[in-house]
Scaffold this motif. Structure first.
Motif, mmCIF file in Angstrom:
data_model
loop_
_atom_site.group_PDB
_atom_site.id
_atom_site.type_symbol
_atom_site.label_atom_id
_atom_site.label_comp_id
_atom_site.label_asym_id
_atom_site.label_seq_id
_atom_site.Cartn_x
_atom_site.Cartn_y
_atom_site.Cartn_z
ATOM 1 N N ALA A 1 11.785 7.693 -1.781
ATOM 2 C CA ALA A 1 12.613 8.792 -2.297
ATOM 3 C C ALA A 1 11.823 9.526 -3.377
ATOM 4 N N ASN A 2 11.991 10.842 -3.426
ATOM 5 C CA ASN A 2 11.269 11.635 -4.425
ATOM 6 C C ASN A 2 11.464 11.088 -5.831
ATOM 7 N N SER A 3 12.667 10.644 -6.133
ATOM 8 C CA SER A 3 12.958 10.137 -7.471
ATOM 9 C C SER A 3 12.298 8.788 -7.750
ATOM 10 N N ALA A 4 11.747 8.140 -6.710
ATOM 11 C CA ALA A 4 11.139 6.816 -6.874
ATOM 12 C C ALA A 4 9.620 6.873 -6.817
ATOM 13 N N ARG A 5 9.046 8.051 -6.747
ATOM 14 C CA ARG A 5 7.586 8.144 -6.626
ATOM 15 C C ARG A 5 6.857 7.830 -7.921
ATOM 16 N N TYR A 6 7.584 7.879 -9.028
ATOM 17 C CA TYR A 6 6.965 7.624 -10.329
ATOM 18 C C TYR A 6 7.817 6.674 -11.147
ATOM 19 N N LYS A 7 7.145 5.795 -11.849
ATOM 20 C CA LYS A 7 7.815 4.914 -12.800
ATOM 21 C C LYS A 7 7.793 5.648 -14.137
ATOM 22 N N ILE A 8 8.947 5.753 -14.768
ATOM 23 C CA ILE A 8 9.037 6.461 -16.036
ATOM 24 C C ILE A 8 9.227 5.447 -17.151
ATOM 25 N N SER A 9 8.361 5.533 -18.140
ATOM 26 C CA SER A 9 8.463 4.660 -19.306
ATOM 27 C C SER A 9 8.262 5.527 -20.544
ATOM 28 N N THR A 10 8.421 4.933 -21.700
ATOM 29 C CA THR A 10 8.212 5.678 -22.943
ATOM 30 C C THR A 10 7.062 5.073 -23.724
ATOM 31 N N LYS A 11 6.456 5.913 -24.505
ATOM 32 C CA LYS A 11 5.322 5.497 -25.326
ATOM 33 C C LYS A 11 5.406 6.271 -26.634
ATOM 34 N N THR A 12 5.051 5.637 -27.721
ATOM 35 C CA THR A 12 5.038 6.329 -29.003
ATOM 36 C C THR A 12 3.616 6.801 -29.291
ATOM 37 N N SER B 1 0.847 -1.191 0.000
ATOM 38 C CA SER B 1 0.000 0.000 0.000
ATOM 39 C C SER B 1 0.882 1.240 0.000
ATOM 40 N N VAL B 2 0.306 2.358 -0.441
ATOM 41 C CA VAL B 2 1.017 3.638 -0.478
ATOM 42 C C VAL B 2 0.148 4.670 0.210
ATOM 43 N N ASN B 3 0.792 5.493 1.054
ATOM 44 C CA ASN B 3 0.099 6.581 1.734
ATOM 45 C C ASN B 3 1.022 7.797 1.705
ATOM 46 N N GLY B 4 0.805 8.693 0.752
ATOM 47 C CA GLY B 4 1.665 9.865 0.608
ATOM 48 C C GLY B 4 3.056 9.462 0.182
ATOM 49 N N ASN B 5 4.062 9.848 0.986
ATOM 50 C CA ASN B 5 5.443 9.519 0.644
ATOM 51 C C ASN B 5 5.964 8.309 1.423
ATOM 52 N N ILE C 1 12.781 3.343 -0.181
ATOM 53 C CA ILE C 1 12.504 2.908 -1.547
ATOM 54 C C ILE C 1 13.202 3.885 -2.477
ATOM 55 N N VAL C 2 14.079 3.378 -3.348
ATOM 56 C CA VAL C 2 14.847 4.239 -4.233
ATOM 57 C C VAL C 2 14.495 4.078 -5.704
ATOM 58 N N ALA C 3 13.772 3.010 -6.057
ATOM 59 C CA ALA C 3 13.422 2.824 -7.469
ATOM 60 C C ALA C 3 12.256 1.851 -7.601
ATOM 61 N N ILE C 4 11.518 2.033 -8.674
ATOM 62 C CA ILE C 4 10.480 1.073 -9.067
ATOM 63 C C ILE C 4 11.097 0.238 -10.180
ATOM 64 N N VAL D 1 9.770 -2.898 -6.010
ATOM 65 C CA VAL D 1 10.644 -1.760 -5.727
ATOM 66 C C VAL D 1 11.991 -2.224 -5.201
ATOM 67 N N LEU D 2 12.984 -1.359 -5.386
ATOM 68 C CA LEU D 2 14.311 -1.584 -4.835
ATOM 69 C C LEU D 2 14.426 -0.768 -3.562
ATOM 70 N N CYS D 3 14.756 -1.437 -2.470
ATOM 71 C CA CYS D 3 14.893 -0.781 -1.168
ATOM 72 C C CYS D 3 16.358 -0.842 -0.738
#
Length: 126
Positions: free
Chosen positions: A61-72, A28-32, A122-125, A90-92
C-alpha cells in the motif's frame, strides 16, 4: 470423543485456516511489490512444525512504502522516512476475495475462495 468436542475441533481448525491479517518479514522489494516470509510456524495434525511458504508479488500500500519515525536535530523534532526494505517486519491484511481482477481495474465476480494469503496487501511497517 463427544459430538460437541468434534464440532469444537472442526470450528477451531476452520478458524486457524481463516487468514485475516498476519506479520511477515520482507525478503525482497521490487517497486511496489515484495516477497515476504509469514512469521509463525504452521503444523498439521501429526506433523512437525515448519515455516510457512514465502509469498511473492505482494502489493505494498502507498501508505506502507515508508517507515516514519522521529529524530531530534538541533533541538527540533523532525519526521524521518525510511523506505521499506529487506528484513522489515510488516503487517499484511488478507482481502476477502481474489484481488487479481480488481488490481487490473476490473469489477468482476472473483473466483471461489476467500481470505487466501496470496491475496494479501502490506499495509504497515512495524
Amino acid at each position: 470423543m463427544s459430538m460437541s468436542t468434534v464440532f469444537k475441533n472442526m470450528i477451531e481448525n476452520a478458524m486457524k485456516d481463516l487468514n485475516v491479517a498476519f506479520l511477515a518479514t520482507v525478503l525482497s522489494v521490487n517497486g511496489n511489490k515484495a516477497k515476504i516470509q509469514p512469521l509463525g510456524l504452521t503444523k498439521g495434525y501429526g506433523t512437525e512444525a515448519r515455516k510457512q511458504a514465502p509469498i511473492t508479488n505482494v502489493h505494498i500500500a502507498n501508505s506502507a512504502r515508508y517507515k516514519i519515525s522521529t529524530k531530534t536535530i538541533e533541538g527540533e523534532v523532525v519526521a524521518v522516512t525510511t523506505p521499506i526494505k529487506k528484513s522489515d517486519i510488516v503487517l499484511c491484511v488478507c482481502c476477502d476475495r481474489n484481488i487479481d481482477a480488481a488490481l487490473r481495474g476490473e469489477n468482476s465476480l472473483p473466483p471461489v475462495g476467500c481470505h487466501n494469503k496470496s491475496d494479501c496487501v502490506i499495509v504497515a511497517i512495524i
